[in-house]
Design an enzyme around this catalytic site. Structure first.
Site, short mmCIF file in Angstrom:
data_model
loop_
_atom_site.label_atom_id
_atom_site.label_comp_id
_atom_site.label_asym_id
_atom_site.label_seq_id
_atom_site.Cartn_x
_atom_site.Cartn_y
_atom_site.Cartn_z
N ILE A 155 0.99 -1.10 0.13
CA ILE A 155 -0.22 0.02 -0.15
C ILE A 155 0.83 1.22 0.08
O ILE A 155 0.56 2.23 -0.63
CB ILE A 155 -0.99 0.00 1.18
N LEU A 201 13.07 -2.68 4.33
CA LEU A 201 13.18 -3.64 3.34
C LEU A 201 13.15 -5.19 3.69
O LEU A 201 14.18 -5.87 3.52
CB LEU A 201 14.35 -3.32 2.46
N PHE A 213 2.83 3.49 7.51
CA PHE A 213 2.56 2.21 6.83
C PHE A 213 3.12 1.05 7.22
O PHE A 213 2.74 0.11 7.19
CB PHE A 213 2.49 2.30 5.34
N SER A 238 2.82 -7.52 8.23
CA SER A 238 1.17 -7.47 7.83
C SER A 238 0.44 -8.77 7.40
O SER A 238 -0.65 -8.81 7.12
CB SER A 238 1.04 -6.34 6.36
N THR A 292 -5.89 -1.29 10.50
CA THR A 292 -6.77 -2.31 9.81
C THR A 292 -8.18 -2.33 10.64
O THR A 292 -8.16 -2.19 11.82
CB THR A 292 -5.93 -3.65 9.77
N ASP A 293 -9.10 -3.01 9.78
CA ASP A 293 -10.38 -3.25 10.35
C ASP A 293 -10.46 -4.57 11.18
O ASP A 293 -11.07 -4.78 12.21
CB ASP A 293 -11.57 -3.59 9.17
N GLU A 294 -9.16 -5.21 11.32
CA GLU A 294 -8.98 -6.60 12.00
C GLU A 294 -9.15 -6.13 13.44
O GLU A 294 -9.11 -7.18 14.17
CB GLU A 294 -8.02 -7.12 11.56
N TYR A 297 -1.10 -10.87 14.75
CA TYR A 297 -1.12 -9.65 13.82
C TYR A 297 -2.16 -8.27 14.34
O TYR A 297 -1.81 -7.29 14.42
CB TYR A 297 -1.18 -9.66 12.31
N LYS A 351 -1.60 -4.51 15.95
CA LYS A 351 -2.20 -3.31 15.29
C LYS A 351 -3.20 -2.70 16.24
O LYS A 351 -3.16 -1.46 16.30
CB LYS A 351 -2.96 -3.53 13.97
N GLY A 410 -8.10 -19.66 14.26
CA GLY A 410 -8.73 -18.65 14.76
C GLY A 410 -9.38 -17.82 13.58
O GLY A 410 -9.55 -16.57 13.79
P1 NAD Z 1 3.49 -4.93 3.31
O1 NAD Z 1 3.51 -6.12 4.01
O2 NAD Z 1 3.33 -5.24 2.02
O3 NAD Z 1 4.43 -4.01 3.59
C1 NAD Z 1 4.87 -3.34 4.75
C2 NAD Z 1 6.06 -2.50 4.52
O4 NAD Z 1 6.62 -2.28 5.74
C3 NAD Z 1 7.38 -3.42 3.74
O5 NAD Z 1 7.92 -2.58 2.75
C4 NAD Z 1 8.25 -3.74 4.75
O6 NAD Z 1 9.79 -3.84 4.39
C5 NAD Z 1 7.97 -2.32 5.89
N1 NAD Z 1 8.48 -2.83 7.28
C6 NAD Z 1 8.04 -3.95 7.87
N2 NAD Z 1 8.82 -3.78 9.15
C7 NAD Z 1 9.27 -2.66 9.23
C8 NAD Z 1 9.92 -1.73 10.11
N3 NAD Z 1 10.51 -2.27 11.44
N4 NAD Z 1 10.66 -0.86 9.84
C9 NAD Z 1 10.62 -0.23 8.53
N5 NAD Z 1 9.92 -0.69 7.58
C10 NAD Z 1 9.13 -1.95 7.88
O7 NAD Z 1 2.14 -4.35 3.97
P2 NAD Z 1 0.69 -3.78 3.29
O8 NAD Z 1 -0.25 -4.82 2.90
O9 NAD Z 1 1.42 -2.61 2.46
O10 NAD Z 1 0.18 -3.01 4.61
C11 NAD Z 1 0.54 -1.55 4.89
C12 NAD Z 1 0.03 -1.19 6.29
O11 NAD Z 1 -1.50 -1.11 5.90
C13 NAD Z 1 0.37 -2.09 7.41
O12 NAD Z 1 0.36 -1.15 8.71
C14 NAD Z 1 -1.20 -2.74 7.41
O13 NAD Z 1 -1.33 -3.20 8.77
C15 NAD Z 1 -1.99 -1.91 6.88
N6 NAD Z 1 -3.19 -2.59 6.19
C16 NAD Z 1 -3.21 -3.39 5.21
C17 NAD Z 1 -4.38 -3.81 4.64
C18 NAD Z 1 -4.07 -4.70 3.44
O14 NAD Z 1 -4.95 -5.28 2.82
N7 NAD Z 1 -3.10 -5.14 2.89
C19 NAD Z 1 -5.31 -3.32 4.85
C20 NAD Z 1 -5.66 -2.42 6.22
C21 NAD Z 1 -4.37 -2.01 6.70
O1 DAU Z 2 -8.81 -6.59 6.67
C1 DAU Z 2 -7.58 -5.95 6.25
C2 DAU Z 2 -6.38 -7.09 6.54
O2 DAU Z 2 -6.59 -7.64 5.30
C3 DAU Z 2 -5.16 -6.34 6.68
O3 DAU Z 2 -4.92 -5.72 7.97
C4 DAU Z 2 -3.95 -7.46 6.58
O4 DAU Z 2 -2.58 -6.79 6.50
C5 DAU Z 2 -4.04 -8.28 5.06
O5 DAU Z 2 -3.07 -9.23 4.78
C6 DAU Z 2 -5.62 -8.81 4.97
O6 DAU Z 2 -5.66 -9.74 5.99
P1 DAU Z 2 -6.37 -11.20 5.52
O7 DAU Z 2 -5.99 -12.23 6.45
O8 DAU Z 2 -7.92 -11.14 5.31
O9 DAU Z 2 -5.62 -11.39 4.13
P2 DAU Z 2 -5.12 -12.63 3.21
O10 DAU Z 2 -4.70 -12.15 1.78
O11 DAU Z 2 -3.93 -13.54 3.98
O12 DAU Z 2 -6.25 -13.68 3.28
C7 DAU Z 2 -7.65 -13.25 2.68
C8 DAU Z 2 -8.59 -14.22 2.74
O13 DAU Z 2 -8.29 -15.53 1.99
C9 DAU Z 2 -8.61 -14.80 4.39
O14 DAU Z 2 -9.94 -15.37 4.77
C10 DAU Z 2 -7.60 -16.38 4.36
C11 DAU Z 2 -7.88 -16.58 2.89
N1 DAU Z 2 -7.09 -17.35 2.16
C12 DAU Z 2 -5.58 -16.86 1.97
C13 DAU Z 2 -4.53 -17.61 1.12
C14 DAU Z 2 -3.21 -16.80 1.30
C15 DAU Z 2 -7.30 -18.49 1.49
O15 DAU Z 2 -8.39 -18.88 1.34
N2 DAU Z 2 -6.37 -19.18 0.65
C16 DAU Z 2 -4.80 -18.48 0.40
O16 DAU Z 2 -4.02 -19.30 -0.20
#
Ligand code: NAD
Ligand code: DAU
Length: 330
Positions: free
Chosen positions: A12, A35, A76, A80, A119-121, A146, A150, A271
């Site tokens: 993101i 990184l 960010f 994650s 996150t909504d989680e 996780y 958060k 869980g």
């Molecule tokens: P991501 O795992 O793709 O990226 C995380 C980045 O943070 C990476 O570039 C990593 O190198 C960096 N990082 C990790 N630990 C670090 C540290 N100690 N110091 C500096 N950099 C560090 O994650 P994402 O999916 O882009 O999520 C970004 C943010 O958004 C997170 O805070 C996550 O909780 C939140 N979020 C994600 C989602 C989603 O669907 N992916 C939804 C809601 C909120």
């Molecule tokens: O709701 C926001 C969150 O969404 C963020 O805070 C997290 O950083 C982000 O990773 C995401 O969490 P989820 O656990 O929902 O995402 P994930 O992509 O791991 O899984 C999405 C759904 O799919 C979940 O119900 C688990 C399921 N899944 C996942 C994988 C990798 C499968 O069924 N098969 C798979 O191979």
């Protein structure tokens, strides 16, 4: 405007950096990113007015001067992935809790504006079949290491606003999809599996529901909150995109021209949260935000194309990611 983006080499954050330099000609962006396995400097390579500092957000000596130079910090950086937190929670405690604490101390020293990405989680999960959605002010009931980490980071931000008067806002967003997402996550894993002739893996029944939002819509909401949000407030970001994992898998299979039932059920996540859904009323009514990507299938098609066109970006990680999942029965 000088913008410090922590975690700007992740999914993101990298998309946020792209949008920021494209839409704000006066913005100078510094990315602070450790990184980790999830960060990829190629995601922001070649962008003008972007400087990458490799470092840990939990290291005060690195963070403090960068915060001192910035007009706004967008936080960010985090570990994650839920599945990883179940295998080894410590990096989540360190980066997500100690990292946010460290950043808050630097923000307190310099009086810099902060937006914290969450996150909504943190709200736990909803039941499949019930109508209720997450609302600001709902109790925090996180399920995984996780989401608990958060939730802790959100509590720290609120405490620093109330006790020290820092200028911070928080957003809690639902599941993002789009380019530059790590291939351990559900949609890119499924897409890249199909590119490799591997059947999609569905955890448990696949009836679990996620509320999908395109990453670029998440990021326009973040800028709206930075520009017009009220200090100390929390905004929930979501685009009414509820779909079950089975529905998403079938759509991806269809986009590949394959039988929509050609997937495998694998071990469930311990869980496993059942349903997420965001009530975005506050964001829409107070800040006038609206999503641009309202057709999920269209956004999904563009995302699949991105992974097809950018194999060099993800290929090196594929074998290791799948080996880890195999060892877990997933
Ligand atoms: P991501 O795992 O793709 O990226 C995380 C980045 O943070 C990476 O570039 C990593 O190198 C960096 N990082 C990790 N630990 C670090 C540290 N100690 N110091 C500096 N950099 C560090 O994650 P994402 O999916 O882009 O999520 C970004 C943010 O958004 C997170 O805070 C996550 O909780 C939140 N979020 C994600 C989602 C989603 O669907 N992916 C939804 C809601 C909120
Ligand atoms: O709701 C926001 C969150 O969404 C963020 O805070 C997290 O950083 C982000 O990773 C995401 O969490 P989820 O656990 O929902 O995402 P994930 O992509 O791991 O899984 C999405 C759904 O799919 C979940 O119900 C688990 C399921 N899944 C996942 C994988 C990798 C499968 O069924 N098969 C798979 O191979």
């Amino acid at each position: 405007m000088k913008v410090l983006v922590t975690g700007g080499a992740g999914f993101i954050g990298a998309n946020f950096v792209h949008t920021t330099v494209q839409t704000m000609p006066d913005a100078e962006v510094t990315v602070l990113d450790k990184l980790t396995y999830a960060g990829n400097k190629n995601s922001i390579a070649g962008l003008e007015r972007v400087k990458l500092v490799q470092g840990d957000v939990a290291d005060y000596d690195t963070v403090e001067p960068l915060v001192g130079e910035a007009d706004v910090v967008v936080h960010f950086a985090a570990e994650s992935h839920n599945d990883n937190s179940l295998k080894g929670p410590w990096p989540f405690i360190k980066s997500n809790i100690v990292g946010t604490f460290t950043l808050l101390e630097a923000v307190r020293k310099h009086g810099t504006r902060l937006h914290h990405i969450s996150t909504d989680e943190v709200y736990g999960d909803l039941k499949i079949g019930e109508k209720r959605k997450f609302k600001p002010g709902d109790p925090y009931i996180p399920s995984s290491p996780y989401s608990a980490s958060k939730a802790s980071s959100d509590h720290l931000v609120r405490a620093w606003v109330r006790s020290f008067g820092i200028a911070a806002t928080i957003s809690n967003c639902s599941n993002n999809y789009g380019p530059y997402q790590h291939i351990e996550k559900f949609i890119p894993r499924t897409v890249t599996n199909l590119m490799d002739g591997i059947r999609p893996r569905i955890y448990g029944t696949g009836e679990q529901i996620r509320d999908w939002i395109h990453v670029l819509d998440h990021n326009t909401a973040v800028w709206d909150i930075i520009n017009r949000g009220r200090i100390g407030e929390t905004y929930l970001i979501g685009a009414n995109g509820e779909l079950s994992n089975l529905q998403v898998t079938k759509m991806i299979l269809e986009e590949f021209g394959l039988d929509p039932n050609d997937f495998e059920h694998v071990n469930d996540r311990p869980g496993h949260d059942q349903r997420y859904a965001i009530d975005n009323t506050k964001l829409v009514e107070e800040l006038g935000w609206h999503p641009h990507y309202t057709d999920f299938r269209d956004g999904l098609r563009q995302t699949i194309k991105w992974y097809r066109d950018n194999e060099a970006w993800w290929r090196a990680q594929k074998e290791e990611v799948e080996a880890r999942y195999r060892a877990n029965g997933q």
